[in-house]
Design an enzyme around this catalytic site. Structure first.
Site, PDB file in Angstrom:
ATOM      1  N   CYS A 103     -10.017 -48.522  13.758  1.00  0.00           N
ATOM      2  CA  CYS A 103      -9.577 -47.173  13.408  1.00  0.00           C
ATOM      3  C   CYS A 103     -10.231 -46.129  14.325  1.00  0.00           C
ATOM      4  CB  CYS A 103      -9.805 -46.933  11.925  1.00  0.00           C
ATOM      5  SG  CYS A 103      -8.638 -45.758  11.243  1.00  0.00           S
TER       6      CYS A 103
ATOM      7  N   GLY B 264     -14.052 -44.274  10.713  1.00  0.00           N
ATOM      8  CA  GLY B 264     -14.741 -43.088  10.191  1.00  0.00           C
ATOM      9  C   GLY B 264     -13.944 -41.903  10.681  1.00  0.00           C
ATOM     10  N   GLU B 265     -14.566 -41.086  11.488  1.00  0.00           N
ATOM     11  CA  GLU B 265     -13.865 -39.934  12.073  1.00  0.00           C
ATOM     12  C   GLU B 265     -14.289 -39.842  13.535  1.00  0.00           C
ATOM     13  OE1 GLU B 265     -11.527 -38.212  10.357  1.00  0.00           O
ATOM     14  OE2 GLU B 265     -11.156 -37.345  12.319  1.00  0.00           O
ATOM     15  N   SER B 266     -13.324 -40.028  14.431  1.00  0.00           N
ATOM     16  CA  SER B 266     -13.685 -40.125  15.851  1.00  0.00           C
ATOM     17  C   SER B 266     -14.294 -38.839  16.391  1.00  0.00           C
ATOM     18  CB  SER B 266     -12.473 -40.547  16.683  1.00  0.00           C
ATOM     19  OG  SER B 266     -11.400 -39.644  16.505  1.00  0.00           O
TER      20      SER B 266
ATOM     21  N   ARG C  41      -3.621 -40.240  17.338  1.00  0.00           N
ATOM     22  CA  ARG C  41      -4.446 -40.095  16.135  1.00  0.00           C
ATOM     23  C   ARG C  41      -3.578 -39.713  14.945  1.00  0.00           C
ATOM     24  NH1 ARG C  41      -8.851 -35.989  16.783  1.00  0.00           N
ATOM     25  NH2 ARG C  41      -9.445 -36.884  14.787  1.00  0.00           N
TER      26      ARG C  41
ATOM     27  N   ILE D  17      -6.098 -46.115   6.862  1.00  0.00           N
ATOM     28  CA  ILE D  17      -6.634 -44.852   6.330  1.00  0.00           C
ATOM     29  C   ILE D  17      -6.588 -43.803   7.437  1.00  0.00           C
ATOM     30  CG2 ILE D  17      -8.613 -43.725   5.260  1.00  0.00           C
ATOM     31  CD1 ILE D  17      -9.542 -46.591   4.393  1.00  0.00           C
ATOM     32  N   ARG D  18      -5.663 -42.855   7.330  1.00  0.00           N
ATOM     33  CA  ARG D  18      -5.460 -41.848   8.388  1.00  0.00           C
ATOM     34  C   ARG D  18      -5.525 -42.523   9.756  1.00  0.00           C
ATOM     35  NH1 ARG D  18      -9.211 -40.086   5.343  1.00  0.00           N
ATOM     36  NH2 ARG D  18     -10.743 -39.992   7.013  1.00  0.00           N
TER      37      ARG D  18
ATOM     38  N   GLU E  43     -12.426 -54.545   7.245  1.00  0.00           N
ATOM     39  CA  GLU E  43     -13.635 -54.784   6.442  1.00  0.00           C
ATOM     40  C   GLU E  43     -13.405 -54.523   4.958  1.00  0.00           C
ATOM     41  OE1 GLU E  43     -12.949 -52.216   8.131  1.00  0.00           O
ATOM     42  OE2 GLU E  43     -13.779 -50.405   7.236  1.00  0.00           O
TER      43      GLU E  43
ATOM     44  N   HIS F 136      -8.380 -51.094   8.662  1.00  0.00           N
ATOM     45  CA  HIS F 136      -9.774 -51.369   8.264  1.00  0.00           C
ATOM     46  C   HIS F 136      -9.883 -52.823   7.785  1.00  0.00           C
ATOM     47  CE1 HIS F 136     -11.831 -47.368   8.140  1.00  0.00           C
ATOM     48  NE2 HIS F 136     -10.579 -46.990   8.321  1.00  0.00           N
TER      49      HIS F 136
HETATM   50  N1  GLN Z   1      -8.173 -40.198  11.587  1.00  0.00           N
HETATM   51  C1  GLN Z   1      -9.462 -40.631  12.074  1.00  0.00           C
HETATM   52  C2  GLN Z   1      -9.699 -40.185  13.518  1.00  0.00           C
HETATM   53  O1  GLN Z   1      -8.848 -39.622  14.107  1.00  0.00           O
HETATM   54  C3  GLN Z   1      -9.628 -42.122  11.972  1.00  0.00           C
HETATM   55  C4  GLN Z   1      -9.614 -42.552  10.535  1.00  0.00           C
HETATM   56  C5  GLN Z   1     -10.381 -43.800  10.257  1.00  0.00           C
HETATM   57  O2  GLN Z   1     -11.200 -44.286  11.050  1.00  0.00           O
HETATM   58  N2  GLN Z   1     -10.167 -44.324   9.085  1.00  0.00           N
HETATM   59  O3  GLN Z   1     -10.733 -40.398  14.023  1.00  0.00           O
END
Ligand code: GLN
Length: 193
Positions: free
Chosen positions: A78, A46-48, A105, A133-134, A171, A169
């Protein structure tokens, strides 16, 4: 005992679905007290930074470290891997420190910030399809860390005792081998810390 999926933010529903597909009972975890009902926990992508913000509502760091000390297993993917790491760069931010790795990151840069590829994963029985993904990049691993999969020679799936982390990911591709490796990780109390 069931496996938990941290359901504060991110891709938790897909993890729950894949774990159910391999026969596990799954509990979505939204409160620290719910950790008492599971033997292991997935920290989804997700987004940390968003996750850290949502975790201010309760003492999550103490609860997750306590869960690990009591013998629980942890699997971060991630953003979840970033939370588990001992050291976070680009930029630095708080983390649980339960896995002796350094992560940068968004380590794949803008050109290739999201891509699908195939990993070398002899520990899982052969190549594994993966979505990044990122994604963070694991830039250093401590001596106690086992590498389960690599991309171009770099570690992307690692395990240290009862803690596993993937920078991709697992999943999304729907290949259950990574989740199965986590489900088979044995919960046991930590010896000394
Ligand atoms: N770029 C996100 C972060 O720094 C991680 C991306 C992801 O979980 N797909 O948290």
């Amino acid at each position: 005992m069931a496996l938990g999926v941290l359901a504060l933010q991110g891709d938790f529903a897909a993890h729950a679905a894949l774990l159910r597909q391999i026969g596990e009972d799954v509990v979505e975890i939204r409160r620290t007290a719910e950790l008492d009902h599971v033997r292991g926990l997935v920290l989804p992508g997700g987004e940390s930074t968003a996750l850290l913000r949502l975790m201010r509502g309760e003492p999550w760091f103490a609860a997750l470290r306590g869960f690990h000390d009591r013998g629980g297993t942890l699997f971060g993917t991630c953003a979840g891997a970033i939370l588990l790491a001992a050291r976070v760069e680009n930029p630095a931010q708080p983390s649980l420190g339960l896995l002796d790795v350094t992560v940068a990151r968004n380590g794949f840069g803008r050109q290739a910030d999201s891509f699908e590829t195939t990993l070398e994963a002899p520990a899982l029985g052969g190549p594994v399809g993966a979505f990044f993904i990122r994604a963070p990049r694991i830039t250093a691993v401590g001596p106690g860390v086992e590498v389960l999969a690599r991309l171009g020679g770099e570690p992307v799936l690692v395990r240290q005792g009862r803690v596993m982390a993937a920078t991709f990911h697992p999943e999304i591709a729907g290949d259950p081998r990574v989740h199965r490796a986590f489900a088979e990780t044995q919960p046991e109390p930590a010896a000394v810390r």
